[in-house]
Design a protein around this motif. Sequence first.
Motif, PDB file in Angstrom:
ATOM      1  N   UNK A  26       0.835  -1.209   0.000  1.00 28.16           N
ATOM      2  CA  UNK A  26       0.000   0.000   0.000  1.00 28.16           C
ATOM      3  C   UNK A  26       0.867   1.255   0.000  1.00 28.16           C
ATOM      4  N   UNK A  27       1.900   1.276   0.839  1.00 30.45           N
ATOM      5  CA  UNK A  27       2.799   2.434   0.895  1.00 30.45           C
ATOM      6  C   UNK A  27       3.527   2.620  -0.431  1.00 30.45           C
ATOM      7  N   UNK A  28       3.970   1.518  -1.023  1.00 33.86           N
ATOM      8  CA  UNK A  28       4.681   1.588  -2.300  1.00 33.86           C
ATOM      9  C   UNK A  28       3.758   2.065  -3.411  1.00 33.86           C
ATOM     10  N   UNK A  29       2.516   1.650  -3.389  1.00 31.85           N
ATOM     11  CA  UNK A  29       1.556   2.113  -4.402  1.00 31.85           C
ATOM     12  C   UNK A  29       1.287   3.607  -4.254  1.00 31.85           C
ATOM     13  N   UNK A  32       4.220   5.252  -5.817  1.00 34.58           N
ATOM     14  CA  UNK A  32       4.128   5.172  -7.276  1.00 34.58           C
ATOM     15  C   UNK A  32       3.137   6.205  -7.805  1.00 34.58           C
ATOM     16  N   UNK A  33       1.986   6.353  -7.133  1.00 30.88           N
ATOM     17  CA  UNK A  33       1.010   7.355  -7.561  1.00 30.88           C
ATOM     18  C   UNK A  33       1.606   8.756  -7.519  1.00 30.88           C
ATOM     19  N   UNK A  34       2.373   9.056  -6.477  1.00 34.59           N
ATOM     20  CA  UNK A  34       3.010  10.369  -6.366  1.00 34.59           C
ATOM     21  C   UNK A  34       4.066  10.549  -7.466  1.00 34.59           C
ATOM     22  N   UNK A  40       3.865  12.976 -14.911  1.00 34.22           N
ATOM     23  CA  UNK A  40       2.863  13.640 -15.752  1.00 34.22           C
ATOM     24  C   UNK A  40       3.123  15.142 -15.789  1.00 34.22           C
ATOM     25  N   UNK A  41       3.424  15.731 -14.650  1.00 31.32           N
ATOM     26  CA  UNK A  41       3.738  17.159 -14.597  1.00 31.32           C
ATOM     27  C   UNK A  41       4.957  17.505 -15.447  1.00 31.32           C
TER      28      UNK A  41
END
Length: 100
Positions: A26-29, A32-34, A40-41
Amino acid sequence: MSGHHTTRSAGENTMSVTTTPEQLIADSRTRIDALDDRIIGLIQERMAVSTVIQDARIASGGRRVHLSREMEVLSHWSDALGKPGTALAMTLLELCRGRV
């Protein structure tokens, strides 16, 4: 102190919390989202800079797309990431060309 252990490794000064595989995932996901948001930025920033270059090139009588420069970009990504890097670079170039 359930859930904690006091075993210390070299350089570790604090108690560490035992992490379950589920929590690690969960922490790794979340990380990854961040990272994806940052990537993307950066791509959006690259698209804006590409537009500036294309506008300047067109204003000076040149073409919007500079193929030898695109080959340099493809080579750079391929050298860094192999064949998948080439595919990523192709997509990046497509995004940065703007609307034809």
